[in-house]
Design an enzyme around this catalytic site. Sequence first.
Site, mmCIF file in Angstrom:
data_model
loop_
_atom_site.group_PDB
_atom_site.id
_atom_site.type_symbol
_atom_site.label_atom_id
_atom_site.label_comp_id
_atom_site.label_asym_id
_atom_site.label_seq_id
_atom_site.Cartn_x
_atom_site.Cartn_y
_atom_site.Cartn_z
ATOM 1 N N ALA A 7 0.812 -1.222 0.000
ATOM 2 C CA ALA A 7 0.000 0.000 0.000
ATOM 3 C C ALA A 7 0.844 1.270 0.000
ATOM 4 C CB ALA A 7 -0.935 -0.001 1.204
ATOM 5 N N ARG A 19 -5.417 -1.692 5.048
ATOM 6 C CA ARG A 19 -5.161 -2.838 5.900
ATOM 7 C C ARG A 19 -4.177 -2.573 7.029
ATOM 8 N NH1 ARG A 19 -6.171 -8.010 3.147
ATOM 9 N NH2 ARG A 19 -7.095 -7.639 1.116
ATOM 10 N N ASP A 89 -4.939 -1.668 -7.245
ATOM 11 C CA ASP A 89 -5.243 -0.415 -7.937
ATOM 12 C C ASP A 89 -4.835 -0.385 -9.403
ATOM 13 O OD1 ASP A 89 -2.400 0.058 -7.781
ATOM 14 O OD2 ASP A 89 -2.686 0.956 -5.802
ATOM 15 N N HIS A 106 -3.621 -9.940 -4.798
ATOM 16 C CA HIS A 106 -4.952 -9.726 -4.232
ATOM 17 C C HIS A 106 -5.973 -9.319 -5.289
ATOM 18 C CE1 HIS A 106 -2.647 -8.932 -0.243
ATOM 19 N NE2 HIS A 106 -2.904 -10.203 -0.416
ATOM 20 N N CYS A 114 -18.371 -12.574 -11.796
ATOM 21 C CA CYS A 114 -19.612 -13.189 -11.310
ATOM 22 C C CYS A 114 -19.266 -14.362 -10.405
ATOM 23 C CB CYS A 114 -20.460 -13.659 -12.483
ATOM 24 S SG CYS A 114 -21.953 -14.558 -11.966
ATOM 25 N N CYS A 139 -25.154 -10.218 -12.513
ATOM 26 C CA CYS A 139 -24.453 -10.655 -13.721
ATOM 27 C C CYS A 139 -25.419 -10.630 -14.899
ATOM 28 C CB CYS A 139 -23.890 -12.056 -13.521
ATOM 29 S SG CYS A 139 -23.117 -12.771 -15.004
ATOM 30 N N CYS A 142 -25.818 -14.537 -16.238
ATOM 31 C CA CYS A 142 -26.541 -15.591 -15.525
ATOM 32 C C CYS A 142 -27.406 -15.089 -14.372
ATOM 33 C CB CYS A 142 -25.562 -16.651 -15.005
ATOM 34 S SG CYS A 142 -24.611 -16.119 -13.563
ATOM 35 N N THR A 180 5.460 -2.064 2.044
ATOM 36 C CA THR A 180 4.714 -3.166 2.634
ATOM 37 C C THR A 180 5.259 -3.468 4.019
ATOM 38 O OG1 THR A 180 4.204 -5.546 2.485
ATOM 39 C CG2 THR A 180 6.177 -4.794 1.328
ATOM 40 N N ILE A 223 8.933 7.001 -0.020
ATOM 41 C CA ILE A 223 9.058 6.107 -1.180
ATOM 42 C C ILE A 223 9.155 6.873 -2.494
ATOM 43 C CG2 ILE A 223 7.806 4.363 -2.523
ATOM 44 C CD1 ILE A 223 6.784 3.307 0.224
#
Length: 237
Positions: A7, A19, A89, A106, A114, A139, A142, A180, A223
């Site tokens: 993140a 998180r 992202d 992730h 769906c 969806c 379906c 991280t 960073i």
Amino acid sequence: MALLSGAGISTDSGIPDYRGPNGVWRKDPEAEKLVTYDHYMNDPEIRRRSWRMRLESPALRAGPNAAHEAVTRLERSGVPVRVITQNVDGLHQMAGMPERKVLELHGTARAVVCTGCHARSEMERALERVRAGVADPECLRCGGILKSATVMFGEALDPQVLGEALAVAKACEVFVAVGTSLQVQPAASLAGIAAEHGARLVIVNAEPTPYDPLADRVVREPIGRALPALLEELAAG
């Protein structure tokens, strides 16, 4: 070279840390339900709230920052680079990294899937329906429940993606973990696996991580400034 991003690499793009210890999910347990699979699947109101949250998602409005662009410059310079990201992202790809070189542990917030027939489509198409008044879009193929193509709490990581990430960690000569906390498993273990297989481990993070003792180098600077300089240095040998 392998780069594991969390993140922290995206906060300069205006995306909050959801998180982390001060993250949204930790501060508001009700908000965490919106990204918890069982709650999402069993409670229509949770789904409606989740779709409203997606309409306002900073991750879908953000653009890449200097750190993402530095990774792309490194790849374009001819250095073999694979990105393993905990983020959803899509900013590495927006910065120009080829899709095939980015492993999204992730998943991605930029697509929907769906839960019934597993059809996949763009998030923006689903959000257009929400804006038009469909509070919980189903969806179109379906009629099943749609969810973002992210790994929600309570879901397992894609074993194929995780397996490829493990292979990259074992094979790389340099492993850079950036933004991280290296506390969410199994992603965090990739740093240790890389070090065990002889890679030079570099950690760029504001706070200490459990893997700092294994690192050849730990960088605590912001960073957006530190990563471009570090990658230039590593590219130069």
